[in-house]
Design an enzyme around this catalytic site. Structure first.
Site, PDB file in Angstrom:
ATOM      1  CG  ASP A  75       7.197   4.313   7.583  1.00 18.77           C
ATOM      2  OD1 ASP A  75       6.511   5.199   8.356  1.00 18.77           O
ATOM      3  OD2 ASP A  75       6.909   4.333   6.484  1.00 18.77           O
ATOM      4  CG  HIS A 105       4.845   6.926   4.942  1.00 20.97           C
ATOM      5  ND1 HIS A 105       5.794   6.004   4.874  1.00 20.97           N
ATOM      6  CD2 HIS A 105       4.894   7.824   4.025  1.00 20.97           C
ATOM      7  CE1 HIS A 105       6.516   6.500   3.739  1.00 20.97           C
ATOM      8  NE2 HIS A 105       5.968   7.369   3.345  1.00 20.97           N
ATOM      9  CB  SER A 135       5.237   9.242   0.424  1.00 22.00           C
ATOM     10  OG  SER A 135       6.001   9.589   1.450  1.00 22.00           O
TER      11      SER A 135
END
Length: 270
Positions: free
Chosen positions: A244, A247, A29
């Site tokens: 989080d 990221h 990601s």
């Protein structure tokens, strides 16, 4: 007939621009692009191009075509990636005669096993449904898709390097460097690339200082150059993360991407 073949060969030879430097980009990601771009991130450098990996009608982009590189660089609704500022930094560092191109095939949440040429299918079978949807956009085979796109791009320019940001889903896997080596070796073989001319740049995950939940993977990533001599680890120190712990923020991607670009510039200018 010989004259005709000679003319065709010559035309094809001149189609490849030796001053068009192409870079392959893959991962999960963070390389796909998680954080939303900010206005400054959409300012284009006309010497930096993206080879579109999937059809994006809303962006007026078609797979297998070059476009001026602005986010998103991977799938249609993704965000800013290290690749954005890698390309901008590299373009600013090299002579104006050089163009930069990037091909980004990344899948959020995936393990490195998704890019293993001979065994990815078993990984896909066990992937969660939301990931299978992303994989399907790459015809069910992200590695094969990356190679196919790279072969098309080689008609236009010369592959000069490979960028990787992956590891969150392999945290604690001591065999990760060997698995990356397998993917790297397959890319070189499938694309006819010489190892000493195609460096691999791999970025660290969100650091412990930034609250990185997978920061324990960074010491494993640090051993990659022991396995792949022509590989370099890009530091994530001081690269801002979001809450989080997985990221980077847009600012974090800018700093991390610029470090990828600075490292590649040093290698290219040796």
């Amino acid at each position: 007939m010989l004259s005709l073949l000679t003319c065709i060969y010559s035309a094809n030879s001149f189609a490849q621009d030796p001053n068009f430097y192409i870079f392959l980009s893959f991962g999960q990601s963070n390389m796909e692009g998680h954080s939303k771009p900010e206005p400054q991130d959409t300012v284009a450098n006309e010497r930096f191009k993206v080879f579109q990996a999937v059809d994006c009608p809303d962006l007026n982009r078609k797979r297998g075509n070059w476009y001026t590189a602005v986010p998103p660089l991977s799938r249609c609704n993704t965000g800013i990636t290290p690749g954005d500022y890698f390309g901008k930094t590299l373009a600013e560092s090299l002579p104006d005669s050089i163009k930069i191109g990037i091909i980004n095939v990344s899948v959020g949440g995936c393990k490195i096993e998704l890019f293993q040429k001979d065994s990815y299918e078993s990984y896909v079978e066990t992937a969660p449904g939301w990931m299978k949807g992303m994989i399907a956009q790459y015809d069910g085979n992200p590695y094969g898709n990356l190679v196919e796109l790279a072969k098309l791009a080689q008609k236009d320019g010369v592959i000069k390097g490979i960028l990787l940001h992956q590891g969150e889903s392999n945290t604690g896997d001591q065999s990760w460097p060997k698995k990356v080596e397998g993917v790297y070796d397959n890319l070189l073989s499938d694309l006819g690339l010489a190892p000493d001319s195609v460096p691999l740049l791999a970025g660290e995950l969100v650091s412990a200082e930034q609250g990185g939940k997978c920061a324990s993977m960074n010491p494993i990533i640090a051993t990659l150059p022991d396995v792949i001599p022509n590989s370099y680890v890009i530091s994530s120190a001081d690269c801002e993360a979001i809450a989080d712990g997985l990221h980077f923020s847009a600012a974090g991607y800018r700093l991390l991407g610029s470090r990828y670009g600075e490292q590649m510039a040093q290698l290219l200018m040796k």
